[in-house]
Motif scaffolding. Structure first.
Motif, short mmCIF file in Angstrom:
data_model
loop_
_atom_site.label_atom_id
_atom_site.label_comp_id
_atom_site.label_asym_id
_atom_site.label_seq_id
_atom_site.Cartn_x
_atom_site.Cartn_y
_atom_site.Cartn_z
N GLU A 499 0.83 -1.22 0.00
CA GLU A 499 0.00 0.00 0.00
C GLU A 499 0.86 1.26 0.00
O GLU A 499 0.54 2.24 -0.67
CB GLU A 499 -0.93 -0.01 1.21
CG GLU A 499 -2.04 -1.04 1.16
CD GLU A 499 -3.02 -0.77 0.01
OE1 GLU A 499 -3.38 0.39 -0.21
OE2 GLU A 499 -3.39 -1.75 -0.68
N LYS A 502 2.28 1.90 -3.46
CA LYS A 502 1.27 2.49 -4.33
C LYS A 502 1.22 4.01 -4.11
O LYS A 502 1.15 4.80 -5.05
CB LYS A 502 -0.10 1.89 -4.05
CG LYS A 502 -0.29 0.45 -4.48
CD LYS A 502 -1.69 -0.01 -4.11
CE LYS A 502 -1.87 -1.49 -4.31
NZ LYS A 502 -3.22 -1.96 -3.86
N LYS A 506 2.50 7.31 -6.83
CA LYS A 506 1.52 8.23 -7.43
C LYS A 506 2.17 9.59 -7.70
O LYS A 506 2.90 10.09 -6.90
CB LYS A 506 0.31 8.39 -6.51
CG LYS A 506 -0.59 7.17 -6.50
CD LYS A 506 -1.82 7.42 -5.64
CE LYS A 506 -2.74 6.19 -5.63
NZ LYS A 506 -3.93 6.42 -4.80
#
Length: 506
Positions: A499, A502, A506
């Motif tokens: 997580e 991710k 971004k």
């Protein structure tokens, strides 16, 4: 017993010893707390025990529901330099070098001495006549004690446990002075893992201009304020820096913005670094209830605006040596009490739909429980890291030892009122459901807020979603529902790392 008798409530009680910082005691007295008196009070008649030294395991085992300790067992795995190096090396092996590239190349002595010598001579051969620079630090000491900076391996001397790291030769300089950031992080629990970062902090400067040609000038290379406040240039007006050796973190980020630096991106990188560092040792922390831990993360920014983790401090200094210390550390202690003691109150008021009038911190807590908190890359994240202000009251006539006096309707008094209401309701319900008999404890004891065992009492309900902020503390972990779930029942580090990657991509 009439209503007037019920409303006579004991204040919350703090316990200290000779190692407890004076600012902690001062702030708690300001907030209307009482100091524990072991000669006249029951041994369990306290709410918060704050001291610099660690607690014995027996003290964790015997903790009562209404009590809190300011240390968690096992956190030296993060704050001892050799233990931190070992944990981070383990995480690099598991999850890749690139994820944990925020620490300099590190060797733990004496175990890694042969590896270091091999690396030293290989680098010397690669660089030719160009020197390489290293720093050697005692594993357990703080405040810059025992540090050696060297280029020639013949200058390396150590006895006992040390770490040797690649010295960062390109620090970001402010007016040609080296600096580092003291970032305050409060972990309110490891099961589930809950991490808050303080949005204000300190920037600590060396008091002599950075000079690689003189490695023995510690006033040029070390940023520890315990060293630099003794330097001849401490009180001199230094280029850009000014007097002393400290800025607030907000002043530093304002300085960076003037140079068109994306300070929000830098904050996000620091957030990720803190989460990854705590994750490295969190699985090894013993289970313990009713504890919190304040860490001091020392972070250096290089001239490429990359943050580097230097070390993590146990008991970050709360001494007030200058006006910058006073403005940052007094508010820090106030907000720790908000964070630790009002989270439970705020959670219960959300559940019941009540909001306390006059309590600015409670009214600011508007997080959506279903979303938990805002991811750092979302538009509203910027508003979360704005500096919030908490009103500090002034002027104490009755007690000259207390610099400030809380208004009559204080946050602490709101907590007491809520606990009193719950205690009365619980007592009435118990009276209806149970046969009349002689109570083992007097009604006076039942009304005491520091022994209330109701669900909201002082502590948040176990497993409940944490609040997004308290004062200047902002929740940085868990940062979404997936990470909350991955830390709630055991700690699924692999899922959390996924997580986090991710988020970072971004």
């Amino acid at each position: 017993m009439n209503e007037a008798q019920e409303d006579v409530l004991k204040p919350l009680v703090f316990r200290v010893d000779e190692s407890t910082p004076r600012v902690v005691q001062s702030v708690l007295l300001e907030r209307g707390w009482d100091k524990f008196d072991e000669q006249h009070q029951d041994v369990e008649d306290w709410n918060l025990y704050w001291r610099s030294s660690s607690f014995r395991m027996a003290e964790y085992v015997n903790i009562k529901p209404w009590q809190r300790l300011n240390h968690h067992p096992g956190t030296t795995n993060l704050t001892r330099k050799d233990c931190l190096a070992k944990h981070l090396a383990h995480m690099r092996r598991l999850y890749g070098e690139s994820l944990y590239e925020f620490t300099p190349l590190t060797f733990v002595m004496p175990k890694d001495y042969t590896k270091f010598v091999a690396k030293y001579f290989k680098e010397k051969q690669d660089l030719g006549t160009k020197p390489s620079y290293w720093i050697c630090k005692p594993a357990e000491l703080s405040g810059g004690r025992g540090i050696i900076i060297f280029s020639d391996i013949r200058d390396l001397m150590f006895k006992g446990s040390y770490v040797v790291q690649k010295y960062i030769c390109n620090p970001l300089l402010v007016g040609r002075y080296k600096c580092d950031l003291r970032i305050y992080v409060c972990v309110t629990g490891f099961k589930p893992l809950t991490i808050y970062m303080y949005q204000e902090g300190l920037v600590r400067f060396a008091t002599e201009k950075f000079d690689l040609s003189n490695l023995e000038d510690y006033y040029s290379h070390l940023t520890n304020s315990s060293i630099n406040k003794l330097g001849v240039s401490y009180q001199k007006i230094k280029e850009v820096v000014g007097h002393g050796c400290k800025w607030t973190l907000s002043r530093f980020f304002s300085y960076l913005r003037n140079w068109d630096v994306d300070d929000l991106l830098l904050r996000q990188k620091i957030n990720h670094m803190v989460i990854l560092t705590v994750l490295a040792m969190a699985p090894s922390v013993p289970v313990a209830n009713n504890c919190f831990e304040l860490f001091g993360f020392d972070i250096l920014i290089d001239d490429n605006l990359k943050p580097w983790l230097l070390e993590v401090n146990y008991n970050p200094a709360l001494t007030l040596d200058c006006s910058t210390d006073v403005s940052v550390k007094r508010s820090l202690v106030h907000d720790i009490i908000e964070l630790v003691y009002l989270n439970g109150l705020r959670s219960e008021e959300k559940k019941s739909g009540r909001m306390s009038p006059g309590n600015s911190v409670v009214s600011l807590a508007s997080s959506n429980q279903s979303e938990l908190c805002t991811a750092p890359d979302s538009p509203s994240y910027a508003s979360l890291i704005q500096f919030t202000t908490t009103t500090r009251t002034a002027g104490s006539k009755g007690n000259p030892s207390v610099q400030h006096l809380c208004p009559k309707h204080t946050r602490t008094s709101q907590l007491r009122e809520m606990i009193s209401r719950q205690s009365r309701l619980l007592a009435k319900e118990a009276a209806k459901s149970k046969p009349r008999h002689k109570a083992r404890h007097s009604p006076r004891k039942m009304l005491s807020p520091h022994k209330a065992k109701g669900p909201a009492g002082i502590l948040p309900e176990a497993g409940s979603t944490p609040n997004d902020h308290a004062g200047n503390f902002v929740l940085i972990f868990p940062f979404n529902k997936a990470t909350f779930g991955a830390s709630r029942n055991g700690l699924n580090v692999k899922r959390i790392i996924q997580e986090l990657q991710k988020l970072m991509n971004k």
